[in-house]
Design a protein around this motif. Sequence first.
Motif, mmCIF file in Angstrom:
data_model
loop_
_atom_site.group_PDB
_atom_site.id
_atom_site.type_symbol
_atom_site.label_atom_id
_atom_site.label_comp_id
_atom_site.label_asym_id
_atom_site.label_seq_id
_atom_site.Cartn_x
_atom_site.Cartn_y
_atom_site.Cartn_z
ATOM 1 N N GLY A 7 -58.889 -22.182 14.785
ATOM 2 C CA GLY A 7 -57.486 -21.754 14.585
ATOM 3 C C GLY A 7 -56.430 -22.894 14.882
ATOM 4 O O GLY A 7 -55.552 -22.982 14.187
ATOM 5 N N GLN A 8 -56.742 -23.743 15.993
ATOM 6 C CA GLN A 8 -55.746 -24.879 16.013
ATOM 7 C C GLN A 8 -55.834 -25.845 15.078
ATOM 8 O O GLN A 8 -54.678 -26.352 14.517
ATOM 9 N N LEU A 9 -57.131 -26.064 14.618
ATOM 10 C CA LEU A 9 -57.050 -27.112 13.403
ATOM 11 C C LEU A 9 -56.479 -26.276 12.047
ATOM 12 O O LEU A 9 -55.582 -27.246 11.366
ATOM 13 N N ALA A 10 -56.687 -25.241 11.765
ATOM 14 C CA ALA A 10 -56.152 -24.684 10.705
ATOM 15 C C ALA A 10 -54.518 -24.448 10.813
ATOM 16 O O ALA A 10 -54.025 -24.871 9.860
ATOM 17 N N ALA A 11 -54.038 -24.304 12.057
ATOM 18 C CA ALA A 11 -52.288 -24.347 12.112
ATOM 19 C C ALA A 11 -51.933 -25.782 12.240
ATOM 20 O O ALA A 11 -50.965 -25.800 11.412
ATOM 21 N N LYS A 12 -52.406 -26.678 12.491
ATOM 22 C CA LYS A 12 -52.035 -27.915 12.467
ATOM 23 C C LYS A 12 -52.179 -28.435 11.099
ATOM 24 O O LYS A 12 -51.510 -29.346 10.492
ATOM 25 N N THR A 19 -60.321 -21.089 4.750
ATOM 26 C CA THR A 19 -60.130 -22.569 3.959
ATOM 27 C C THR A 19 -61.184 -23.596 4.782
ATOM 28 O O THR A 19 -61.978 -24.211 3.896
ATOM 29 N N LEU A 20 -60.988 -23.734 5.871
ATOM 30 C CA LEU A 20 -61.803 -24.546 6.588
ATOM 31 C C LEU A 20 -63.169 -24.254 6.507
ATOM 32 O O LEU A 20 -64.096 -25.289 6.250
ATOM 33 N N ARG A 21 -63.677 -23.111 6.457
ATOM 34 C CA ARG A 21 -64.966 -22.747 6.641
ATOM 35 C C ARG A 21 -65.533 -22.850 5.224
ATOM 36 O O ARG A 21 -66.595 -23.335 4.803
ATOM 37 N N TYR A 22 -64.540 -22.667 4.117
ATOM 38 C CA TYR A 22 -64.956 -22.746 2.810
ATOM 39 C C TYR A 22 -65.299 -24.253 2.557
ATOM 40 O O TYR A 22 -66.140 -24.649 1.736
ATOM 41 N N TYR A 23 -64.345 -25.081 3.190
ATOM 42 C CA TYR A 23 -64.521 -26.699 2.857
ATOM 43 C C TYR A 23 -65.667 -27.057 3.513
ATOM 44 O O TYR A 23 -66.505 -27.977 2.898
#
Length: 132
Positions: A7-12, A19-23
């Motif tokens: 969540g922190q990485l996604a927000a930043k 999207t991060l899980r897809y990547y």
Amino acid sequence: MEGLSIGQLAAKANVNASTLRYYESIGLLPFPERRNGQRRYDESLLERIHFIKVAQHTGFNMQEIAILLTGYETGDPQSEQWEQLVKQKRCELENKTKQIELMIEVLDNCIGRKCINWSECMRKIQTTGTCC
């Protein structure tokens, strides 16, 4: 706990956690270390995510992005496939840039009402290289 949560990485990165899980699932991001069952990410991945987003917005598909990223990661000389992709996409981007510049000129001329209509403006640009 060290590292960023998803969540922190996604927000930043200004993306959704999905999207991060897809990547990760398609190999654009490495699978993260897990601590107490939670994904923990290094903040340096923000640069990689930014690169992916810029590439997407400029017309690269996911497979092409993966090839670009792989060309830099291996430490080996770039493959012929990598070099061909880079040359092809560079040419496509140059053509897209020319189209964008043309549209900017059309819009600039519309602001000042230097042309009667769109077709007149486009015709002048195509024949003379400038609208007015």
